[in-house]
Structure formats: C-alpha cells, structure tokens
Design an enzyme around this catalytic site. Structure first.
Site, PDB file in Angstrom:
ATOM      1  N   VAL A 109       0.586  10.563  -5.338  1.00  0.00           N
ATOM      2  CA  VAL A 109       0.814  11.950  -4.909  1.00  0.00           C
ATOM      3  C   VAL A 109       2.150  12.426  -5.470  1.00  0.00           C
ATOM      4  O   VAL A 109       3.210  11.971  -5.028  1.00  0.00           O
ATOM      5  CB  VAL A 109       0.807  12.052  -3.369  1.00  0.00           C
ATOM      6  CG1 VAL A 109       0.973  13.503  -2.934  1.00  0.00           C
ATOM      7  CG2 VAL A 109      -0.481  11.456  -2.795  1.00  0.00           C
ATOM      8  N   ASP A 112      -4.349 -13.873  -3.648  1.00  0.00           N
ATOM      9  CA  ASP A 112      -5.033 -14.744  -4.606  1.00  0.00           C
ATOM     10  C   ASP A 112      -6.233 -13.999  -5.172  1.00  0.00           C
ATOM     11  O   ASP A 112      -6.407 -12.808  -4.910  1.00  0.00           O
ATOM     12  CB  ASP A 112      -5.455 -16.059  -3.920  1.00  0.00           C
ATOM     13  CG  ASP A 112      -6.368 -15.815  -2.718  1.00  0.00           C
ATOM     14  OD1 ASP A 112      -6.937 -14.709  -2.598  1.00  0.00           O
ATOM     15  OD2 ASP A 112      -6.510 -16.728  -1.896  1.00  0.00           O
ATOM     16  N   HIS A 135      -6.577  -5.738  -2.402  1.00  0.00           N
ATOM     17  CA  HIS A 135      -7.367  -5.920  -1.179  1.00  0.00           C
ATOM     18  C   HIS A 135      -7.625  -7.397  -0.890  1.00  0.00           C
ATOM     19  O   HIS A 135      -8.428  -7.723  -0.038  1.00  0.00           O
ATOM     20  CB  HIS A 135      -8.670  -5.122  -1.271  1.00  0.00           C
ATOM     21  CG  HIS A 135      -8.441  -3.635  -1.247  1.00  0.00           C
ATOM     22  ND1 HIS A 135      -9.414  -2.706  -1.501  1.00  0.00           N
ATOM     23  CD2 HIS A 135      -7.310  -2.913  -0.990  1.00  0.00           C
ATOM     24  CE1 HIS A 135      -8.908  -1.483  -1.407  1.00  0.00           C
ATOM     25  NE2 HIS A 135      -7.628  -1.574  -1.100  1.00  0.00           N
ATOM     26  N   THR A 136      -6.918  -8.264  -1.584  1.00  0.00           N
ATOM     27  CA  THR A 136      -6.888  -9.690  -1.242  1.00  0.00           C
ATOM     28  C   THR A 136      -6.039  -9.943  -0.001  1.00  0.00           C
ATOM     29  O   THR A 136      -6.080 -11.018   0.578  1.00  0.00           O
ATOM     30  CB  THR A 136      -6.337 -10.527  -2.426  1.00  0.00           C
ATOM     31  OG1 THR A 136      -6.246 -11.893  -2.044  1.00  0.00           O
ATOM     32  CG2 THR A 136      -4.946 -10.077  -2.841  1.00  0.00           C
ATOM     33  N   ARG A 191       0.810  -1.214   0.000  1.00  0.00           N
ATOM     34  CA  ARG A 191       0.000   0.000   0.000  1.00  0.00           C
ATOM     35  C   ARG A 191       0.848   1.271   0.000  1.00  0.00           C
ATOM     36  O   ARG A 191       0.454   2.291  -0.594  1.00  0.00           O
ATOM     37  CB  ARG A 191      -0.926  -0.019   1.225  1.00  0.00           C
ATOM     38  CG  ARG A 191      -1.963   1.082   1.222  1.00  0.00           C
ATOM     39  CD  ARG A 191      -2.971   0.862   2.328  1.00  0.00           C
ATOM     40  NE  ARG A 191      -4.024   1.861   2.326  1.00  0.00           N
ATOM     41  CZ  ARG A 191      -4.407   2.521   3.417  1.00  0.00           C
ATOM     42  NH1 ARG A 191      -3.813   2.296   4.575  1.00  0.00           N
ATOM     43  NH2 ARG A 191      -5.384   3.408   3.342  1.00  0.00           N
TER      44      ARG A 191
HETATM   45  C1  HEM Z   1      -9.329   1.797  -5.818  1.00  0.00           C
HETATM   46  C2  HEM Z   1      -9.278   2.627  -4.819  1.00  0.00           C
HETATM   47  C3  HEM Z   1      -8.809   2.242  -3.453  1.00  0.00           C
HETATM   48  C4  HEM Z   1      -9.410   2.600  -2.295  1.00  0.00           C
HETATM   49  C5  HEM Z   1     -10.649   3.443  -2.138  1.00  0.00           C
HETATM   50  C6  HEM Z   1      -8.652   1.986  -1.228  1.00  0.00           C
HETATM   51  C7  HEM Z   1      -8.944   2.132   0.116  1.00  0.00           C
HETATM   52  C8  HEM Z   1      -8.325   1.441   1.139  1.00  0.00           C
HETATM   53  C9  HEM Z   1      -8.691   1.535   2.530  1.00  0.00           C
HETATM   54  C10 HEM Z   1      -9.786   2.437   3.088  1.00  0.00           C
HETATM   55  C11 HEM Z   1      -7.910   0.664   3.220  1.00  0.00           C
HETATM   56  C12 HEM Z   1      -7.959   0.397   4.722  1.00  0.00           C
HETATM   57  C13 HEM Z   1      -7.304   1.531   5.462  1.00  0.00           C
HETATM   58  C14 HEM Z   1      -7.656   1.551   6.914  1.00  0.00           C
HETATM   59  O1  HEM Z   1      -8.799   1.258   7.279  1.00  0.00           O
HETATM   60  O2  HEM Z   1      -6.761   1.907   7.718  1.00  0.00           O
HETATM   61  C15 HEM Z   1      -7.051   0.038   2.271  1.00  0.00           C
HETATM   62  C16 HEM Z   1      -6.113  -0.913   2.585  1.00  0.00           C
HETATM   63  C17 HEM Z   1      -5.239  -1.447   1.682  1.00  0.00           C
HETATM   64  N1  HEM Z   1      -5.115  -1.081   0.353  1.00  0.00           N
HETATM   65 FE1  HEM Z   1      -6.395   0.036  -0.705  1.00  0.00          FE
HETATM   66  N2  HEM Z   1      -7.632   1.284  -1.745  1.00  0.00           N
HETATM   67  C18 HEM Z   1      -7.661   1.416  -3.112  1.00  0.00           C
HETATM   68  C19 HEM Z   1      -6.748   0.906  -3.998  1.00  0.00           C
HETATM   69  C20 HEM Z   1      -5.612   0.219  -3.641  1.00  0.00           C
HETATM   70  C21 HEM Z   1      -4.498  -0.049  -4.510  1.00  0.00           C
HETATM   71  C22 HEM Z   1      -4.385   0.434  -5.948  1.00  0.00           C
HETATM   72  C23 HEM Z   1      -3.603  -0.773  -3.796  1.00  0.00           C
HETATM   73  C24 HEM Z   1      -2.254  -1.305  -4.197  1.00  0.00           C
HETATM   74  C25 HEM Z   1      -1.774  -1.305  -5.412  1.00  0.00           C
HETATM   75  C26 HEM Z   1      -4.154  -0.953  -2.473  1.00  0.00           C
HETATM   76  C27 HEM Z   1      -3.596  -1.691  -1.466  1.00  0.00           C
HETATM   77  C28 HEM Z   1      -4.106  -1.811  -0.186  1.00  0.00           C
HETATM   78  C29 HEM Z   1      -3.584  -2.744   0.803  1.00  0.00           C
HETATM   79  C30 HEM Z   1      -2.535  -3.797   0.554  1.00  0.00           C
HETATM   80  C31 HEM Z   1      -4.287  -2.485   1.984  1.00  0.00           C
HETATM   81  C32 HEM Z   1      -4.072  -3.168   3.348  1.00  0.00           C
HETATM   82  C33 HEM Z   1      -2.985  -2.418   4.106  1.00  0.00           C
HETATM   83  C34 HEM Z   1      -2.640  -2.958   5.469  1.00  0.00           C
HETATM   84  O3  HEM Z   1      -3.144  -3.988   5.906  1.00  0.00           O
HETATM   85  O4  HEM Z   1      -1.801  -2.309   6.129  1.00  0.00           O
HETATM   86  N3  HEM Z   1      -5.361  -0.315  -2.413  1.00  0.00           N
HETATM   87  N4  HEM Z   1      -7.309   0.525   1.011  1.00  0.00           N
HETATM   88 CA    CA Z   2       4.790  10.678  -4.112  1.00  0.00          CA
END
Ligand code: HEM
Ligand code: CA
Length: 310
Positions: free
Chosen positions: A53, A236, A176-177, A45
């Site tokens: 940004v 996955d 988000h897997t 992430r």
């Molecule tokens: C499409 C729009 C996206 C939205 C609205 C979004 C939103 C979020 C939110 C709200 C969380 C949880 C944050 C929290 O509650 O603290 C999250 C977690 C995460 N997102 Fe996304 N995300 C998006 C796209 C992506 C992309 C493009 C990636 C990577 C290429 C990504 C990777 C992750 C990962 C791996 C987590 C888990 C992080 C952790 O456990 O520390 N997300 N995302």
């Molecule tokens: Ca940057």
C-alpha cells in the site's frame, strides 16, 4: 546525513548515524518471539501489508486521527494484523539511543528479516533508508493486498502491479509456513466454494473435515488455525509439501498448484529443495522491500510510529 540523499536503499544506511540500530531491533524482536512464537509471523506480515500500500513507508502503522483513516481498519487488516506493540517497543528503544533517526518503515523491514531468521528461515542484508509517510490509504489497503479467496489471476495481477512476478508470488507465499489464520479466511472452501453449497474439492477432504470441527458454517469467525499443520512455528518448506498434498489452507495457496504450470513447477522445486526456496525467499523479500520507498527529503522520520510528526 539523516536524510536518504541518494534516493536508493542500502544496508549501511545507519552505520554512522545509528550503528546500534540493527542490534536494537533484533533484540526486541527476539524477546517478543520468545514470549510468543507467533509474533515472528505477525511481524513478517506487517512488512508485506505495508509495502503493498503506497510502498514500504510505514503507512500501515498510522492510527486513525482527525485527518486520517487508518489502514488498520481495512477488510484485510481489521481483527487480523497484529504486532504493533512490538513495533512501538522497538521504536522507543531506538528513540532513546538515536532520536529521530531510524524510520518506522525500516523497522518493519528489519523486524521482518529478524523474525524470519528467528523462526529458522534464511538471513539477508536489509537495504535501508526508507522514510515514513505522512498519509495512509484505506482504499489501497482494501484493493491492493490480495485476499485469500481471490482467483489466481487476480492475485498475480496484484503482485505485478507492485513490480513483483510469478516467482515472487510463489516464493513469498511460502511465508505461510508460519503463523495463524482465522476461520473466516477459509470458511468458503469448507462449505460453499462456488455458490453451490459444495466444498472446494481441490482441498484434501480429510483435512477439510478436521478444519470443519472448529470452523463451523456460521460462528467461530475468529477461531485460529495454524497455516502449516506440520511445523507451524518453523520457517521451512513444508508449506510447499502441504500444497502438493492438497492441504493448503487458503484458496490463494492451493491455486498455486491447480491453476498454473509454472507455479506448480516452482512449488515442486521448493518442496524438494529447501535451500533453493531460502535463497529465493531472501531475494524476493529484498525486492518487496524496495516497493516505492520514500527517500531523499520526502516523508519524514516519525518519532512515534502511530502518528505523523506535527
Ligand atoms: C499471495 C497472496 C496472499 C494472501 C491472499 C494472503 C492471505 C493471508 C491471510 C488471509 C492470512 C490470515 C489472516 C487472518 O485470518 O487473520 C495470512 C496470514 C499471514 N500471511 Fe499472508 N497472504 C498472502 C501473501 C503473503 C505474503 C507475501 C507474506 C509475507 C511476505 C505473507 C505473510 C503472512 C504471515 C506470516 C501470516 C501469519 C500472520 C500471523 O500469524 O499473525 N502473506 N495471509
Ligand atoms: Ca505503505
């Protein structure tokens, strides 16, 4: 030369200046993920939140100082992004072997790839040669990174502004897997989706009831939930299967199957075929990693990822 003279990224960038670079990153990431499986998600992430940004320039890693407000303080990042200690650990290992050679922005790109592989996802060659910014953008962090309650059109627009398309949106959402989310990121769907005190009925109501037990109407904001309840630490395609079962956690996840025929078709394809998902994920990650990097003599190679060189 330590400078990216050519102005584009390529995987062999450190082959002469720091041939051990990729191995060093991989070994520190592997140790960190062995300590805590979630770290793979957190590191993946970080690269996303950096690239959206001002491009992939490690602006996200800068701490606040007398002259700068850190992106870590933005609405999307505060109490949420994590893994900075691991990046520090990688950087100090690299500084020992190859002082002021490997950029923090490249560390983020490599760590994202290594994390994906360690979680069971696809591998790819990471184009390198990014340099580090000498500034950050709090407003960019607030405005450019999609929010979980954004509409489909807003999210797609935010991707398009970064040169990414609908395929990249669906594919990269597959991240988000793995990983966790806080109650506050999806509470609205459980209680008051459209300001009428009703839940989001595109969310499976059995799943919603389970979520409510640990995500009350008020309080518990920071309570953590796995984002893929089927295989929370395995990279996955079950994320896509969950979406088809109306069990996506965020509004931004579920709209991929409720608002657009093209994204729905892709979700179905990925749910049926893990291989096609993996192949496209690798491509979309390279594309995201190419968002306006600093090259040539622009920017710098930071000695410490948390602060610019004086
Ligand atoms: C499409 C729009 C996206 C939205 C609205 C979004 C939103 C979020 C939110 C709200 C969380 C949880 C944050 C929290 O509650 O603290 C999250 C977690 C995460 N997102 Fe996304 N995300 C998006 C796209 C992506 C992309 C493009 C990636 C990577 C290429 C990504 C990777 C992750 C990962 C791996 C987590 C888990 C992080 C952790 O456990 O520390 N997300 N995302
Ligand atoms: Ca940057």
């Amino acid at each position: 030369s330590k400078s990216n003279y050519y102005g584009y990224l390529y995987p062999q960038f450190y082959d002469w200046s720091c041939p051990q670079a990729k191995e060093i990153v991989k070994s520190v990431v592997a140790k960190a993920v062995a300590r805590e499986a979630r770290m793979a998600a957190s590191l993946l992430r970080l690269h996303f939140h950096d690239c959206f940004v001002k491009g992939c320039d490690a602006s996200l890693l800068l701490d606040s100082s007398a002259t700068l407000i850190s992106e870590k303080r933005s609405n999307t990042n505060r109490n949420s992004v994590r893994g900075f200690e691991v990046i520090d650990e990688i950087k100090s290992a690299l500084e020992k072997e190859c002082p002021q050679t490997v950029s923090c922005a490249d560390i983020l790109a490599l760590a994202a790839r290594d994390s994906t592989v360690l979680a069971g996802g696809p591998n790819w060659e990471v184009p390198l040669g990014r340099r580090d910014s000498r500034d950050a953008s709090l407003s960019g962090s607030n405005n450019n990174i999609p929010a979980p309650n954004n509409t489909f059109n807003t999210i797609l627009t935010k991707f398009k502004l970064k040169g990414l398309d609908l395929v990249d949106l669906v594919t990269l959402s597959g991240s988000h897997t793995i990983g966790n989310a806080r109650c506050t990121s999806f509470r609205q769907r459980l209680y008051n989706q459209s300001g009428n005190s009703l839940p989001d009925y595109t969310l499976d109501q059995t799943y919603a009831a389970q979520l409510r037990t640990r995500c009350p109407k008020s309080g518990g904001d920071q309570n953590l939930f796995v984002m893929d309840f089927v295989s929370p630490t395995k990279f996955d395609n079950s994320y896509f299967k969950n979406l088809l079962a109306s069990r996506g956690l965020f509004n931004s996840d579920q709209v991929l199957v409720t608002k657009n025929q093209a994204t729905l078709a892709l979700v179905k394809l990925y749910a049926e075929n893990n291989e096609i998902f993996f192949e496209q994920f690798a491509k979309s990650m390279v594309k995201m990693g190419n968002i306006s990097p600093l090259t040539g003599y622009r920017g710098e190679i930071r000695k410490n990822c948390r602060m610019m060189n004086s």
